[in-house]
Design an enzyme around this catalytic site. Structure first.
Site, PDB file in Angstrom:
ATOM      1  CE  LYS A 106      -0.268  -1.962   3.736  1.00  0.00           C
ATOM      2  NZ  LYS A 106      -0.665  -2.763   4.983  1.00  0.00           N
ATOM      3  CD  GLU A 130      -9.124  -6.949  -4.085  1.00  0.00           C
ATOM      4  OE1 GLU A 130      -9.698  -7.032  -5.198  1.00  0.00           O
ATOM      5  OE2 GLU A 130      -9.332  -5.986  -2.916  1.00  0.00           O
ATOM      6  CB  VAL A 133      -7.037  -1.461   0.057  1.00  0.00           C
ATOM      7  CG1 VAL A 133      -8.182  -0.659   0.994  1.00  0.00           C
ATOM      8  CG2 VAL A 133      -6.157  -0.521  -0.623  1.00  0.00           C
ATOM      9  N   GLY A 135      -6.722  -6.242   3.525  1.00  0.00           N
ATOM     10  CA  GLY A 135      -6.305  -7.540   3.245  1.00  0.00           C
ATOM     11  C   GLY A 135      -7.217  -8.730   2.612  1.00  0.00           C
ATOM     12  CD  GLU A 191       4.279  -3.856  12.054  1.00  0.00           C
ATOM     13  OE1 GLU A 191       5.162  -3.530  12.254  1.00  0.00           O
ATOM     14  OE2 GLU A 191       3.636  -4.223  11.114  1.00  0.00           O
ATOM     15  CG  ASP A 202      -1.884   0.624   7.396  1.00  0.00           C
ATOM     16  OD1 ASP A 202      -1.164  -0.087   6.743  1.00  0.00           O
ATOM     17  OD2 ASP A 202      -3.259   0.458   7.633  1.00  0.00           O
ATOM     18  CE  LYS A 206      -4.436  -0.882   4.704  1.00  0.00           C
ATOM     19  NZ  LYS A 206      -4.543  -1.316   6.148  1.00  0.00           N
TER      20      LYS A 206
END
Ligand SMILES: NC(=O)c1ccc[n+]([C@@H]2O[C@H](COP(=O)([O-])OP(=O)(O)OC[C@H]3O[C@@H](n4cnc5c(N)ncnc54)[C@H](OP(=O)(O)O)[C@@H]3O)[C@@H](O)[C@H]2O)c1
Length: 429
Positions: A106, A130, A133, A135, A191, A202, A206
């Site tokens: 992404k 695919e 964005v 999963g 994380e 993140d 997306k």
């Protein structure tokens, strides 16, 4: 069925790549039948060659990803390394050496999607992503293909599982942000460095990808307004509950009411408990799409994890392999609409503002005057006094972000306003 296999180079064999390799092996016969030719794992590029990788023939493992993509006999390169470099150079080299590309990256697509699409088109190759964005959730293909005949006006979604887990914990247990983050880390949902998730980077990547596809317009990461969720407090959740709402970190891509521009943004927002996105719990993702003809559509499922993300990668791999056998390519970039991407000031929404004020007569009237002077109409006001101080909670009707910013600046200058405790947008009504 063709007997000569299609050759696949796998760049990266971590959380996602190892699952891609596993499914390619265990489902080899089904994949071959669905594609019309067998697919063969021809090489696996990694950083640490000595690491034991279950189910992977050590002879296929290399640290020279560049040599692998330049071999010339590779049909499809699957890039699951992540980050900008070396992924960008490797994908470009793959196109130039005859391969199509499937990526889950992404960050790279939000930053350089247009340039990569241009190289793919020049070389007559496919670029599918695919998995970049949400999963496993089919979203890129529905927007790009199933809704190609419709006009998408809005994409509103929870596209980051880590932040949804944290906010859901805060909502359901009354925990503060740090406590909920610690639990997310202990359970493996966050994380060690959670910045990309909790600061909204993140989700912003997306949002850029989704807005670009939905509105047939180039939207880069820099065009996306971004606010993280680290400042959301237990008291914000209490305020949200008073309004029949909860708080979610939302990615919102919108066409302006006059249709002449688009916006993309990521920030925490209150949404009514009756909205379908309010019931998205834990680390799940969901995206709500509103289009002229289709009305409202909701896409829901696991937005991350090795196997779910590999499912999306494999779906792309099958599509790209089929195209390859038919000597064709699938849809490339569609940016013909080229709508201007407006800044946050143009966004129109409702606001929940919490002010600390002096508890004395006339304060409410003063505050209301400031809102009126800036053209921001008030829906409800709630006042609570305590020892000479009071809190005022104002919920507005729809107003532009620029008007709200002007209002807040003027409120801060009032002697009777001690501070602006929180400002939160109210969405999904
Ligand atoms: N994890 C998810 O749930 C998820 C969900 C959606 C999308 N994605 C995307 O999928 C991609 C991969 O994520 P991941 O979680 O699988 O990452 P990961 O577990 O960190 O795996 C990265 C892999 O890339 C390899 N690698 C790193 N640098 C390399 C280099 N210079 N040359 C060759 N190989 C290199 C690593 O090798 P070693 O094994 O030797 O370290 C590792 O195998 C990212 O773009 C991510 O955003 C991930």
């Amino acid at each position: 069925m063709r007997t000569r296999p299609l050759k696949v180079a796998l760049l990266g064999c971590g959380v996602v790549g190892s699952e891609v390799a596993r499914i390619m092996t265990t489902h080899a016969d089904d994949l071959a039948a669905r594609i019309g030719a067998p697919v063969e794992l021809a090489g696996v590029a990694v950083r640490r060659p000595s690491k034991v990788r279950e189910g992977i023939d050590p002879a296929l493992v290399t640290t020279d990803a560049t040599a692998l993509v330049k071999r010339g006999d590779i049909d499809v390169v699957v890039e699951v390394i992540g980050g900008i470099e070396p992924a960008r150079s490797l994908i470009t080299a793959a196109f130039e050496h005859g391969a199509s590309v499937v990526s889950a990256n992404k960050a790279l697509l939000a930053q350089d999607g247009a340039a990569l699409h241009a190289v793919a088109e020049q070389q007559g190759k496919d670029l599918y992503y695919e998995a970049a964005v949400a999963g496993a959730i089919p979203l890129i293909r529905p927007l790009r293909e199933s809704l190609a005949g419709d006009k998408v006006n809005r994409v509103l979604g929870i596209v980051n599982g880590t932040t949804n887990f944290i906010l859901d914990k805060m909502d359901s247990t009354g925990a503060g942000y740090q406590e909920a983050l610690d639990e997310a880390t202990a359970l493996g949902y966050a994380e060690a460095d959670p910045t990309a998730d909790v600061e909204g980077f993140d989700a912003a990547a997306k949002a850029a990808i989704l807005a670009g596809i939905a509105f047939h317009t180039r939207v880069r990461l820099d065009d996306v307004y971004r606010e993280g969720m680290t400042e959301v407090t237990a008291s914000d959740f209490a305020s949200a509950r008073n309004m029949g709402c909860t708080i979610k970190l939302l990615a919102i891509c919108e066409r302006a009411e006059d249709g002449g521009s688009v916006t993309a943004r990521v920030h925490p927002a209150m949404i009514p408990l009756s909205h379908p996105l309010a019931s998205v719990r834990g680390a799940y993702n969901a995206v709500f799409v509103e289009s002229d003809a289709s009305g409202q559509l909701m896409f829901y499922g696991p937005g991350a994890g090795g196997a779910p993300t590999a499912s999306a990668v494999l779906g792309d791999l099958v599509a790209v392999c089929r195209n390859r056998l038919n000597s064709t390519t699938g849809p490339g970039e569609s940016a013909y609409a080229a709508l201007p991407v407006s800044g946050m000031g143009q966004v129109v929404t409702r606001y929940h503002i919490s002010l600390d004020v002096a508890d004395k007569p006339g304060v409410l009237a003063q505050v209301a005057t400031v809102f009126a002077e800036h053209g921001v109409s008030i829906d409800t006001v709630r006042q609570q006094g305590k020892d000479g101080e009071a809190s005022l909670v104002v919920v507005t009707h729809r107003a532009s972000d620029a008007a709200l910013t002007g209002t807040v600046e003027a409120l801060r200058k009032l002697d009777t306003v001690r501070g602006v405790a929180s400002i939160m947008r109210v969405e999904g009504e």
